[in-house]
Scaffold this active site. Sequence first.
Site, PDB file in Angstrom:
ATOM      1  N   THR A   1       0.836  -1.195   0.000  1.00 16.48           N
ATOM      2  CA  THR A   1       0.000   0.000   0.000  1.00 16.48           C
ATOM      3  C   THR A   1       0.876   1.252   0.000  1.00 16.48           C
ATOM      4  O   THR A   1       1.990   1.256   0.527  1.00 16.48           O
ATOM      5  CB  THR A   1      -0.949   0.027   1.207  1.00 16.48           C
ATOM      6  OG1 THR A   1      -0.197   0.212   2.414  1.00 16.48           O
ATOM      7  CG2 THR A   1      -1.753  -1.266   1.289  1.00 16.48           C
ATOM      8  N   GLY A   2       0.376   2.314  -0.624  1.00 18.77           N
ATOM      9  CA  GLY A   2       1.130   3.561  -0.688  1.00 18.77           C
ATOM     10  C   GLY A   2       2.491   3.380  -1.335  1.00 18.77           C
ATOM     11  O   GLY A   2       3.505   3.814  -0.784  1.00 18.77           O
ATOM     12  N   SER A   3       2.518   2.767  -2.523  1.00 19.30           N
ATOM     13  CA  SER A   3       3.795   2.343  -3.102  1.00 19.30           C
ATOM     14  C   SER A   3       4.156   3.046  -4.404  1.00 19.30           C
ATOM     15  O   SER A   3       4.966   2.538  -5.179  1.00 19.30           O
ATOM     16  CB  SER A   3       3.777   0.831  -3.326  1.00 19.30           C
ATOM     17  OG  SER A   3       2.611   0.399  -3.993  1.00 19.30           O
ATOM     18  N   THR A   4       3.614   4.224  -4.648  1.00 15.08           N
ATOM     19  CA  THR A   4       3.952   4.936  -5.883  1.00 15.08           C
ATOM     20  C   THR A   4       5.227   5.756  -5.743  1.00 15.08           C
ATOM     21  O   THR A   4       5.742   6.273  -6.743  1.00 15.08           O
ATOM     22  CB  THR A   4       2.808   5.857  -6.322  1.00 15.08           C
ATOM     23  OG1 THR A   4       2.531   6.804  -5.275  1.00 15.08           O
ATOM     24  CG2 THR A   4       1.556   5.056  -6.637  1.00 15.08           C
TER      25      THR A   4
ATOM     26  N   GLY B   1       8.746   6.817  -2.695  1.00 14.14           N
ATOM     27  CA  GLY B   1       9.337   6.705  -1.373  1.00 14.14           C
ATOM     28  C   GLY B   1       9.607   5.291  -0.909  1.00 14.14           C
ATOM     29  O   GLY B   1      10.018   4.421  -1.682  1.00 14.14           O
ATOM     30  N   ILE B   2       9.382   5.048   0.366  1.00 18.60           N
ATOM     31  CA  ILE B   2       9.657   3.745   0.974  1.00 18.60           C
ATOM     32  C   ILE B   2       8.827   2.657   0.304  1.00 18.60           C
ATOM     33  O   ILE B   2       9.322   1.563   0.019  1.00 18.60           O
ATOM     34  CB  ILE B   2       9.382   3.790   2.489  1.00 18.60           C
ATOM     35  CG1 ILE B   2      10.432   4.678   3.190  1.00 18.60           C
ATOM     36  CG2 ILE B   2       9.404   2.381   3.087  1.00 18.60           C
ATOM     37  CD1 ILE B   2      10.145   4.925   4.664  1.00 18.60           C
ATOM     38  N   GLY B   3       7.560   2.935   0.032  1.00 20.04           N
ATOM     39  CA  GLY B   3       6.695   1.933  -0.591  1.00 20.04           C
ATOM     40  C   GLY B   3       7.188   1.510  -1.955  1.00 20.04           C
ATOM     41  O   GLY B   3       7.165   0.325  -2.304  1.00 20.04           O
TER      42      GLY B   3
ATOM     43  N   SER C   1       7.388   3.468  12.763  1.00 22.74           N
ATOM     44  CA  SER C   1       8.386   4.536  12.816  1.00 22.74           C
ATOM     45  C   SER C   1       9.025   4.553  14.190  1.00 22.74           C
ATOM     46  O   SER C   1       8.407   4.112  15.184  1.00 22.74           O
ATOM     47  CB  SER C   1       7.727   5.893  12.558  1.00 22.74           C
ATOM     48  OG  SER C   1       8.602   6.959  12.850  1.00 22.74           O
TER      49      SER C   1
ATOM     50  N   TYR D   1       0.873  11.906  14.803  1.00 17.01           N
ATOM     51  CA  TYR D   1       1.623  10.931  14.008  1.00 17.01           C
ATOM     52  C   TYR D   1       2.224   9.857  14.922  1.00 17.01           C
ATOM     53  O   TYR D   1       2.098   8.659  14.649  1.00 17.01           O
ATOM     54  CB  TYR D   1       2.727  11.640  13.237  1.00 17.01           C
ATOM     55  CG  TYR D   1       3.650  10.726  12.478  1.00 17.01           C
ATOM     56  CD1 TYR D   1       3.234  10.093  11.310  1.00 17.01           C
ATOM     57  CD2 TYR D   1       4.963  10.491  12.914  1.00 17.01           C
ATOM     58  CE1 TYR D   1       4.088   9.256  10.603  1.00 17.01           C
ATOM     59  CE2 TYR D   1       5.822   9.662  12.218  1.00 17.01           C
ATOM     60  CZ  TYR D   1       5.382   9.040  11.062  1.00 17.01           C
ATOM     61  OH  TYR D   1       6.230   8.211  10.369  1.00 17.01           O
TER      62      TYR D   1
END
Length: 264
Positions: free
Chosen positions: A13-16, A18-20, A141, A154
């Site tokens: 998820t959220g992989s477009t 950065g870390i993903g 994190s 956060y």
Amino acid sequence: MKIELNGRKAVVTGSTAGIGFAIAEGLARAGAAVVVNGRGEQRVTDALKELRRRFPNAEFSGVAADLSTSEGSTLLADQIDEADILINNLGTAHINGFFDQNDEEWLDLFQLNVMSGVRAARQFVPGMVKRGWGRVVFISSESAVNIPKEMIDYGMTKTAQLSVSRGLAELVGGTGVTVNSVLPGPTRSEILGNWMAATAREQGITQDEAEQNFLNTMRPTSLINRFTTTDEIANMVVYVCSEQASGTSGAALRVDGGVLRSIV
């Protein structure tokens, strides 16, 4: 150690970016078929294009869906019926003032950072248990332990991820499914990297200098004395998803550059 994930299907998820994105790369390099997720169609399309360029023999697909909502999570479930590996990477952070925030802002961040992973786990983990093999990783994190005063909301969501991860690991114990969390420290990812780049422009310094100033003032306990890279985070995640990591479950694994000073 040679990690092979041939025949495994991974949802990140959220992989477009950065870390993903780095995790999607790492899993594809190990042989997994990877499902890329992002909120917008164009971001997903661009990420898939770049991944296919880098790994022409790998298998990729994409789902554009806002997983901070139940509707978006349902859309993902409708398009992807099962997965062997689930990486709950989706999340964001904003510098803010505790006394200035309203309830809606807190709840929105909780939906994005926590409930997206809860919903994805409900969708994919039962199938893993039935098949007798699976890997679930929550990207938390170091802020889950060192709650930042400038981003209390956060930190709260990242602590919540640790609770969900450990509880889920307990729930599926003995089934062949492992559940773990990875705790990055300051990382040159899209969100923090862009913030450091903007800070550098405002102050007339380089991004490296801006990052060093951040470490000196905000994370002075860093042992590597630099930001980690997205690839360094991805390397840990790929290992945790491997056959070789079958003895690790319910753990909170640090890639924080030594920011956290506790020995356990």
